[in-house]
Design an enzyme around this catalytic site. Structure first.
Site, PDB file in Angstrom:
ATOM      1  N   TYR A 142       0.761  -1.144  -0.076  1.00 49.11           N
ATOM      2  CA  TYR A 142      -0.181   0.003  -0.128  1.00 49.11           C
ATOM      3  C   TYR A 142       0.731   1.194   0.077  1.00 49.11           C
ATOM      4  CZ  TYR A 142      -3.911  -3.152   1.127  1.00 49.11           C
ATOM      5  OH  TYR A 142      -4.973  -4.033   1.115  1.00 49.11           O
ATOM      6  N   LYS A 188       4.175 -15.395   1.782  1.00 50.90           N
ATOM      7  CA  LYS A 188       4.024 -15.921   0.452  1.00 50.90           C
ATOM      8  C   LYS A 188       5.582 -16.155   0.092  1.00 50.90           C
ATOM      9  CE  LYS A 188       1.418 -17.540  -3.121  1.00 50.90           C
ATOM     10  NZ  LYS A 188       0.811 -18.751  -3.033  1.00 50.90           N
ATOM     11  N   ASP A 220      -2.100 -18.303   0.824  1.00 48.97           N
ATOM     12  CA  ASP A 220      -3.436 -18.675   0.407  1.00 48.97           C
ATOM     13  C   ASP A 220      -3.984 -19.890   1.088  1.00 48.97           C
ATOM     14  OD1 ASP A 220      -1.049 -19.831  -0.312  1.00 48.97           O
ATOM     15  OD2 ASP A 220      -1.490 -20.436  -2.423  1.00 48.97           O
ATOM     16  N   ASP A 244      -4.815  -7.162   5.763  1.00 48.18           N
ATOM     17  CA  ASP A 244      -6.333  -6.591   5.296  1.00 48.18           C
ATOM     18  C   ASP A 244      -7.448  -7.520   5.185  1.00 48.18           C
ATOM     19  OD1 ASP A 244      -8.207  -4.630   4.881  1.00 48.18           O
ATOM     20  OD2 ASP A 244      -7.019  -3.711   3.288  1.00 48.18           O
ATOM     21  N   ASP A 248     -10.660  -9.332   7.441  1.00 41.83           N
ATOM     22  CA  ASP A 248     -11.942  -9.251   7.051  1.00 41.83           C
ATOM     23  C   ASP A 248     -12.601 -10.521   7.020  1.00 41.83           C
ATOM     24  OD1 ASP A 248     -12.053  -6.270   6.720  1.00 41.83           O
ATOM     25  OD2 ASP A 248     -12.917  -6.518   4.808  1.00 41.83           O
TER      26      ASP A 248
END
Ligand code: NAD
Length: 355
Positions: A142, A188, A220, A244, A248
């Site tokens: 970000y 990852k 994943d 993030d 959620d």
């Protein structure tokens, strides 16, 4: 009597409605626990842009830095979606976090027994879930450079430095020491160089916490495991974008995004905010769930002020309101005895605190 200065950044959409309820609850706890809170309001987001032309006026940073903590609602809305990127409410929020240096975002996901039927997962899978996502907040993709856009191409860069990983990893291990001493670091590393560094550095930092059991998981797989068996997790340590998304996802274990609080902390002052956005689709209707924001106020008492008894009192009052069957609209179909408005829910919780 202990006094604390709180900056209130209400923001856009449902932000003002939910912050007002958190203040109602803070005032109730203040009178019971001999605390004194003074509030200073500051603008951020679309409302700030409309008045000042800037989604993050300098004064908001000054007010925040002169306070003991920031209680923040939410920003954003379609009205501001077509502004240039740096003028958008979301840019103001990212800049705010960077200016305050709040690099660690703590997002607990606790399944209330009273809302066991509100999750889309089976009660056996979610009963007893109590995990904490520790998300790096001011680095990663970000914020990474270079980033850009042409007509036919868009690009962002995921960057982490050793120092950024070290400080967030310490936060995760310290929090794990107060819980069940397990950290799962999510990355990852099978594909990304930045994740290979992340994994190496987290492993090094873990040596300072021999009591904490560290595991690593690819993002994943973590997304899948969170749905398959969420109880395997205690502290989930991860970077900005993965955190993030995973937090959620974790929110839906609990039944509604309107329940989940967060704390963003760093070396200066902390920002306490619900994990949801400004919910423009329900703003102004008095139906938003204020519990995420009220729980964020409880996290503020716990983490910023060390007022553990007051925080426990808020948490107990929230649980009591839910066990008595009070529900806002988002949870109305789950064992509700009475459906209440945003303001009624705030008053019910405040009343339980005072009793
Ligand atoms: P959102 O979280 O605002 O809403 C998603 C859904 O959840 C909506 O249906 C909404 O009605 C519902 N919801 C959210 N909070 C609720 C609550 N307390 N009670 C009941 N229902 C609730 O996400 P979105 O719709 O993707 O984004 C709306 C705006 O919020 C956008 O402008 C976005 O950029 C912004 N946003 C801001 C933040 C923040 O301020 N921290 C975070 C996420 C999104």
């Amino acid at each position: 009597m202990k006094s604390y200065k709180i900056a209130l950044v209400k923001g856009d959409g449902i932000g003002p409605e939910i912050i007002d309820e958190a203040v109602k609850v803070l005032d109730a706890v203040a009178s019971c626990c001999k605390l004194d809170f003074s509030y200073t309001e500051a603008l951020m987001g679309g409302c700030a842009y409309d008045i000042t032309g800037d989604p993050l006026p300098e004064e908001t940073i000054t007010v925040s830095l002169n306070s003991d903590a920031v209680l923040f609602g939410a920003i954003g809305g379609t009205k501001w979606d077509n502004l240039p990127r740096e003028k958008r409410p979301e840019s103001g929020l990212l800049r705010f976090r960077k200016e305050l240096g709040v690099y660690a975002n703590l997002r607990p996901a606790i399944v209330y027994d009273e809302l066991i039927n509100a999750s889309s997962l089976k009660p056996t899978v979610i009963k007893g879930v109590n995990l904490m996502v520790v998300r790096e907040l001011i680095g990663g993709i970000y914020f990474g450079e270079p980033k850009g856009r042409t007509e036919d191409k868009g690009w962002n860069t995921m960057v982490y430095t050793r120092d950024e990983i070290v400080r967030i990893a310490h936060q995760a291990f310290k929090i794990a020491m107060t819980r069940s001493k397990r950290v799962c670091s999510i990355d990852k590393a099978n594909v990304l160089d930045v994740s290979q560094l992340w994994r190496e550095v987290v492993t090094e930092v873990s040596k300072g916490y021999p009591e904490v059991k560290l595991s690593h998981m690819y993002v994943d797989n973590a997304a899948m495991q969170l749905i398959r068996d969420p109880k395997q997790f205690d502290v989930m340590l991860t970077g900005n974008i993965f955190g993030d998304i995973l937090s959620d996802e974790a929110s839906m274990l609990c039944g509604s995004i309107g329940l989940l609080p967060s704390a963003s902390i760093g070396d200066k002052i902390g920002v306490y905010e619900p994990i949801h956005g400004s919910a423009p689709d329900i703003a102004g209707q008095g139906i938003a769930n204020p519990i995420a924001t009220i729980s964020s106020a409880s996290m503020m008492l716990r983490y910023a002020f060390g007022e553990i008894a007051a925080a426990n009192r808020i948490d107990a009052a929230i649980k009591r309101a839910l066990s008595e069957g009070y529900r806002t609209q988002d949870l109305a179909q789950f064992d509700a005895k009475e459906v209440c408005s945003t303001s009624e829910m705030g008053s019910i919780i405040a009343n339980y605190i005072q009793r």
